[in-house]
Motif scaffolding. Structure first.
Motif: not given
Ligand code: FES
Length: 153
Positions: A79-91, A109-116
């Motif tokens: 669905h083309k959501y965009k996620i910052s790969v450095c911190d997991g924030e949804g843009m 949107k804040g951090v949505k995706q867990r990054v490691h």
């Protein structure tokens, strides 16, 4: 787990591969303690994040990379959501209707995706799981119910 200097051996640390091999592959999905993690290469940097999108579990290993507002983002193929790969924030893009002419701007949107954490030691690449206790939306797709989505798309 190797005892390489600079990498604290824990049950959450996982050897991914030789740096050259990981870069050649561009994207690697690996399982660490039952968690599926995408390791991706972009312009010399390696990033690791939960492999399934926080929105509905889309397979991020098939997403394109875009730079958005100076941030490297992966674009989910579903669905083309965009996620910052450095911190997991949804843009997302927002428009202030009181400002004319209307001009969209990128917001978080804040951090949505867990990054490691990615660590490189003498040409070897490791990831250390981010085990912070707060719930992130991508956590819900790290269950057996969603495992197959990575391999169907
Ligand atoms: Fe909907 Fe990723 S699953 S944008």
């Amino acid at each position: 787990m190797s005892s390489d200097e600079g990498v604290s051996p824990t049950i959450h640390t996982h050897f991914v591969g030789q740096r050259d091999d990981v870069i050649r592959a561009d994207r690697v999905v690996t399982s660490v303690n039952g968690r599926d993690v995408l390791v991706l290469h972009h312009q010399g940097a390696l990033h690791a994040l939960d492999a399934r999108c926080y929105h509905a579990g889309g397979p991020l290993q098939n997403g394109d990379i875009e730079e958005i507002a100076g941030r490297v983002c992966i674009v989910c193929p579903w669905h083309k959501y965009k996620i910052s790969v450095c911190d997991g924030e949804g843009m997302y893009q927002a428009v202030d209707p009181s400002v004319k002419p209307l001009k969209p701007r990128w917001c978080s949107k804040g951090v949505k995706q867990r990054v490691h954490k990615v660590t490189e030691v003498r040409g070897r690449v490791y990831i250390t799981l981010n085990t912070s206790p707060e719930h992130l939306e991508s956590d819900q797709y790290q269950t057996p119910k969603y495992r197959d989505t990575l391999h169907k798309n």
